[in-house]
Motif scaffolding. Structure first.
Motif, PDB file in Angstrom:
ATOM      1  N   ARG A 137      45.835   3.298  29.177  1.00 35.16           N
ATOM      2  CA  ARG A 137      46.405   2.848  30.449  1.00 35.16           C
ATOM      3  C   ARG A 137      47.613   1.935  30.229  1.00 35.16           C
ATOM      4  NH1 ARG A 137      41.941   1.316  35.036  1.00 35.16           N
ATOM      5  NH2 ARG A 137      40.721   3.244  34.997  1.00 35.16           N
ATOM      6  N   ARG A 138      48.483   1.880  31.229  1.00 38.60           N
ATOM      7  CA  ARG A 138      49.628   0.971  31.168  1.00 38.60           C
ATOM      8  C   ARG A 138      49.253  -0.405  31.712  1.00 38.60           C
ATOM      9  NH1 ARG A 138      55.133   3.584  33.206  1.00 38.60           N
ATOM     10  NH2 ARG A 138      55.807   1.640  32.211  1.00 38.60           N
ATOM     11  N   SER A 139      48.293  -0.452  32.649  1.00 30.81           N
ATOM     12  CA  SER A 139      47.836  -1.719  33.207  1.00 30.81           C
ATOM     13  C   SER A 139      46.463  -1.497  33.816  1.00 30.81           C
ATOM     14  CB  SER A 139      48.803  -2.238  34.276  1.00 30.81           C
ATOM     15  OG  SER A 139      48.879  -1.336  35.369  1.00 30.81           O
ATOM     16  N   LEU A 140      45.807  -2.624  34.177  1.00 33.02           N
ATOM     17  CA  LEU A 140      44.463  -2.502  34.757  1.00 33.02           C
ATOM     18  C   LEU A 140      44.123  -3.763  35.538  1.00 33.02           C
ATOM     19  CD1 LEU A 140      42.709  -4.489  32.731  1.00 33.02           C
ATOM     20  CD2 LEU A 140      42.683  -2.488  31.279  1.00 33.02           C
ATOM     21  N   GLY A 141      43.053  -3.659  36.320  1.00 30.21           N
ATOM     22  CA  GLY A 141      42.499  -4.806  37.025  1.00 30.21           C
ATOM     23  C   GLY A 141      41.339  -5.376  36.233  1.00 30.21           C
ATOM     24  N   LEU A 142      41.277  -6.691  36.149  1.00 32.26           N
ATOM     25  CA  LEU A 142      40.243  -7.327  35.332  1.00 32.26           C
ATOM     26  C   LEU A 142      38.845  -7.000  35.835  1.00 32.26           C
ATOM     27  CD1 LEU A 142      39.941  -9.156  32.885  1.00 32.26           C
ATOM     28  CD2 LEU A 142      40.014 -11.129  34.416  1.00 32.26           C
ATOM     29  N   ALA A 143      38.663  -6.932  37.152  1.00 32.54           N
ATOM     30  CA  ALA A 143      37.346  -6.656  37.724  1.00 32.54           C
ATOM     31  C   ALA A 143      36.822  -5.273  37.332  1.00 32.54           C
ATOM     32  CB  ALA A 143      37.385  -6.791  39.246  1.00 32.54           C
ATOM     33  N   ASP A 144      37.745  -4.357  36.951  1.00 35.81           N
ATOM     34  CA  ASP A 144      37.316  -3.021  36.536  1.00 35.81           C
ATOM     35  C   ASP A 144      36.499  -3.056  35.247  1.00 35.81           C
ATOM     36  OD1 ASP A 144      38.717  -2.010  38.677  1.00 35.81           O
ATOM     37  OD2 ASP A 144      40.498  -1.501  37.499  1.00 35.81           O
ATOM     38  N   LEU A 145      36.574  -4.178  34.537  1.00 33.56           N
ATOM     39  CA  LEU A 145      35.907  -4.291  33.244  1.00 33.56           C
ATOM     40  C   LEU A 145      34.716  -5.237  33.281  1.00 33.56           C
ATOM     41  CD1 LEU A 145      39.148  -4.510  31.091  1.00 33.56           C
ATOM     42  CD2 LEU A 145      37.655  -2.528  31.346  1.00 33.56           C
ATOM     43  N   ALA A 146      34.242  -5.550  34.487  1.00 32.25           N
ATOM     44  CA  ALA A 146      33.120  -6.485  34.607  1.00 32.25           C
ATOM     45  C   ALA A 146      31.857  -5.953  33.948  1.00 32.25           C
ATOM     46  CB  ALA A 146      32.848  -6.796  36.079  1.00 32.25           C
ATOM     47  N   ASP A 147      31.713  -4.631  33.866  1.00 36.35           N
ATOM     48  CA  ASP A 147      30.518  -4.044  33.268  1.00 36.35           C
ATOM     49  C   ASP A 147      30.684  -3.767  31.773  1.00 36.35           C
ATOM     50  OD1 ASP A 147      29.171  -4.073  35.685  1.00 36.35           O
ATOM     51  OD2 ASP A 147      29.901  -2.078  36.256  1.00 36.35           O
ATOM     52  N   ALA A 148      31.850  -4.062  31.240  1.00 37.73           N
ATOM     53  CA  ALA A 148      32.091  -3.819  29.816  1.00 37.73           C
ATOM     54  C   ALA A 148      31.450  -4.916  28.971  1.00 37.73           C
ATOM     55  CB  ALA A 148      33.593  -3.757  29.549  1.00 37.73           C
ATOM     56  N   THR A 149      31.378  -4.668  27.683  1.00 35.73           N
ATOM     57  CA  THR A 149      30.870  -5.659  26.742  1.00 35.73           C
ATOM     58  C   THR A 149      32.045  -6.427  26.146  1.00 35.73           C
ATOM     59  OG1 THR A 149      28.972  -4.271  26.182  1.00 35.73           O
ATOM     60  CG2 THR A 149      29.562  -6.007  24.612  1.00 35.73           C
ATOM     61  N   TRP A 150      31.929  -7.765  26.120  1.00 36.22           N
ATOM     62  CA  TRP A 150      33.009  -8.628  25.660  1.00 36.22           C
ATOM     63  C   TRP A 150      32.551  -9.443  24.454  1.00 36.22           C
ATOM     64  CZ3 TRP A 150      37.858  -9.052  28.181  1.00 36.22           C
ATOM     65  CH2 TRP A 150      37.978  -8.234  29.317  1.00 36.22           C
ATOM     66  N   ILE A 151      33.503  -9.860  23.667  1.00 35.19           N
ATOM     67  CA  ILE A 151      33.214 -10.749  22.545  1.00 35.19           C
ATOM     68  C   ILE A 151      33.266 -12.186  23.046  1.00 35.19           C
ATOM     69  CG2 ILE A 151      33.976 -11.551  20.281  1.00 35.19           C
ATOM     70  CD1 ILE A 151      35.164  -8.775  19.824  1.00 35.19           C
ATOM     71  N   ASP A 152      32.215 -12.925  22.793  1.00 32.77           N
ATOM     72  CA  ASP A 152      32.149 -14.330  23.202  1.00 32.77           C
ATOM     73  C   ASP A 152      32.829 -15.178  22.112  1.00 32.77           C
ATOM     74  OD1 ASP A 152      31.566 -16.727  24.375  1.00 32.77           O
ATOM     75  OD2 ASP A 152      29.453 -16.736  23.812  1.00 32.77           O
ATOM     76  N   ALA A 153      34.125 -15.424  22.282  1.00 34.55           N
ATOM     77  CA  ALA A 153      34.916 -16.165  21.290  1.00 34.55           C
ATOM     78  C   ALA A 153      35.684 -17.269  22.013  1.00 34.55           C
ATOM     79  CB  ALA A 153      35.871 -15.223  20.566  1.00 34.55           C
ATOM     80  N   PRO A 154      35.003 -18.337  22.438  1.00 34.05           N
ATOM     81  CA  PRO A 154      35.618 -19.324  23.330  1.00 34.05           C
ATOM     82  C   PRO A 154      36.791 -20.085  22.736  1.00 34.05           C
ATOM     83  CG  PRO A 154      33.487 -20.107  22.519  1.00 34.05           C
ATOM     84  CD  PRO A 154      33.598 -18.668  22.121  1.00 34.05           C
ATOM     85  N   ASP A 155      36.884 -20.181  21.401  1.00 33.65           N
ATOM     86  CA  ASP A 155      37.984 -20.922  20.798  1.00 33.65           C
ATOM     87  C   ASP A 155      39.184 -20.051  20.451  1.00 33.65           C
ATOM     88  OD1 ASP A 155      36.823 -23.410  20.976  1.00 33.65           O
ATOM     89  OD2 ASP A 155      35.856 -23.291  19.030  1.00 33.65           O
ATOM     90  N   VAL A 156      39.071 -18.750  20.681  1.00 29.88           N
ATOM     91  CA  VAL A 156      40.182 -17.850  20.382  1.00 29.88           C
ATOM     92  C   VAL A 156      40.575 -17.044  21.620  1.00 29.88           C
ATOM     93  CG1 VAL A 156      41.069 -16.114  18.783  1.00 29.88           C
ATOM     94  CG2 VAL A 156      39.233 -17.624  18.053  1.00 29.88           C
ATOM     95  N   ALA A 157      39.613 -16.339  22.205  1.00 28.14           N
ATOM     96  CA  ALA A 157      39.867 -15.530  23.393  1.00 28.14           C
ATOM     97  C   ALA A 157      39.560 -16.340  24.657  1.00 28.14           C
ATOM     98  CB  ALA A 157      39.014 -14.270  23.335  1.00 28.14           C
ATOM     99  N   THR A 158      39.773 -15.707  25.813  1.00 27.08           N
ATOM    100  CA  THR A 158      39.439 -16.349  27.078  1.00 27.08           C
ATOM    101  C   THR A 158      37.919 -16.451  27.200  1.00 27.08           C
ATOM    102  OG1 THR A 158      41.408 -15.352  28.055  1.00 27.08           O
ATOM    103  CG2 THR A 158      39.772 -16.259  29.568  1.00 27.08           C
ATOM    104  N   PRO A 159      37.357 -17.654  27.431  1.00 27.19           N
ATOM    105  CA  PRO A 159      35.897 -17.797  27.535  1.00 27.19           C
ATOM    106  C   PRO A 159      35.323 -16.940  28.661  1.00 27.19           C
ATOM    107  CG  PRO A 159      36.961 -19.944  27.296  1.00 27.19           C
ATOM    108  CD  PRO A 159      38.063 -18.948  27.542  1.00 27.19           C
ATOM    109  N   LEU A 160      34.113 -16.456  28.481  1.00 30.72           N
ATOM    110  CA  LEU A 160      33.507 -15.558  29.463  1.00 30.72           C
ATOM    111  C   LEU A 160      33.342 -16.193  30.846  1.00 30.72           C
ATOM    112  CD1 LEU A 160      30.851 -13.628  27.335  1.00 30.72           C
ATOM    113  CD2 LEU A 160      33.288 -13.170  27.682  1.00 30.72           C
ATOM    114  N   PRO A 161      32.929 -17.472  30.969  1.00 30.08           N
ATOM    115  CA  PRO A 161      32.862 -18.044  32.320  1.00 30.08           C
ATOM    116  C   PRO A 161      34.218 -18.037  33.026  1.00 30.08           C
ATOM    117  CG  PRO A 161      31.644 -19.404  30.773  1.00 30.08           C
ATOM    118  CD  PRO A 161      32.399 -18.403  29.957  1.00 30.08           C
ATOM    119  N   GLN A 162      35.293 -18.244  32.281  1.00 25.44           N
ATOM    120  CA  GLN A 162      36.623 -18.207  32.892  1.00 25.44           C
ATOM    121  C   GLN A 162      36.995 -16.787  33.303  1.00 25.44           C
ATOM    122  OE1 GLN A 162      39.917 -19.521  30.461  1.00 25.44           O
ATOM    123  NE2 GLN A 162      41.351 -19.415  32.166  1.00 25.44           N
TER     124      GLN A 162
END
Length: 290
Positions: A185-210
């Motif tokens: 894809r060229r772009s996407l909406g963040l809410a489209d990925l709410a059911d995806a699995t994410w890496i919990d890496a709060p000191d590098v990536a965007t924290p999951l609560p955010q």
């Protein structure tokens, strides 16, 4: 409220033990018990159940306030010391992993050449640690990064009167493994990925609560916990299919594709953070400004 009593309370609450808190603080167990009793008397509330040691509702509420209060006190002390002390012969720069880019190394090398008698140190660490370090004086200057809405500040802990200025803004992208269905894809909406699995890496990536707050959505479950600060390690996990991550663009790593987030509109920002600056630290801070 006596801050010494508050620190003792935080230690007991953290260790869940009067004896362990006494050992950590260098007091006798009797002294710790007396300090907790004095704090409870001052507040007119029972803060801790004794056997077993556990927080009461009042104690849990006080603990929520205690961290920011003690941090602000340490920040005030450090700020006064910086203003009244002699110019520092050392300058410590704290930076979050993506803020600690190649430009950081170039700026440090240039300032070091201009001030050869000053020792400069670079420490890569998490966002909260950078803000707290600058506030309490263990860091002279900080660089923090993160994803936010264009008109919002980066979410940082309440650490007192810290000055911030924006250095860089880039596109925020979701990092996918190359074979992911959304990777083309060229772009996407963040809410489209709410059911995806994410890496919990709060000191590098965007924290999951955010992530949940930005998307105004639940979900965003974590599949892998990564407490490290190595950006290459995080991207390797994405490439291996361990989960997604919201990062600054562009992403350049084998097997990883970055897709821009356009709904909501988000930016990745790098900010300079500092309190009162010694002359060498001021030179370093100015060297980072556009």
């Amino acid at each position: 409220m006596d801050p010494h009593l508050l620190r003792t309370f935080v230690t007991v609450a953290g260790t869940r033990s009067f004896s362990a808190a006494a050992q950590e603080l260098g007091y006798t167990q009797s002294a710790v018990s007396q300090q907790i009793a004095a704090l409870e008397s001052d507040l007119g509330a029972t803060l801790l159940h004794r056997r077993p040691v556990a927080l009461t509702d009042a104690g849990a509420r006080l603990l929520e306030h205690a961290g920011p209060i003690l941090l602000r006190l340490s920040a005030a002390r450090a700020d006064v010391v910086r203003l009244s002390g002699e110019p520092a012969a050392t300058v410590v720069l704290g930076a979050t992993p993506f803020a600690g880019s190649t430009r950081v190394a170039a700026v440090l090398a240039s300032v070091q050449r201009a001030m050869p008698r000053v020792r400069f140190t670079l420490l890569l660490t998490g966002r909260d640690a950078v803000a707290a370090g600058v506030a309490t004086g263990t860091l002279d200057v900080g660089l923090v990064d993160g994803v936010t809405a264009p008109s919002d500040p980066l979410p940082l802990p309440d650490a007192g009167q810290l000055a911030t200025s924006v250095l860089v803004e880039n596109t925020a992208v979701v990092a996918f493994p190359a074979g992911h269905p959304f990777a083309g894809r060229r772009s996407l909406g963040l809410a489209d990925l709410a059911d995806a699995t994410w890496i919990d890496a709060p000191d590098v990536a965007t924290p999951l609560p955010q992530l949940r707050a930005l998307a105004h959505s639940g979900g965003f479950r974590d599949g892998f916990c990564y407490p490290g600060t190595d950006t290459a390690g995080l991207l390797a996990l994405v490439a291996a299919g361990a989960g997604l991550a919201l990062l600054p663009g562009p992403v350049t790593h084998p097997g990883v594709v970055g897709v821009a987030v356009t709904l909501p509109r988000l930016v990745h920002r790098v900010e300079l953070v500092h309190g009162s600056l010694t002359p060498p630290a001021r030179v370093l801070a100015e060297a980072f400004r556009p």
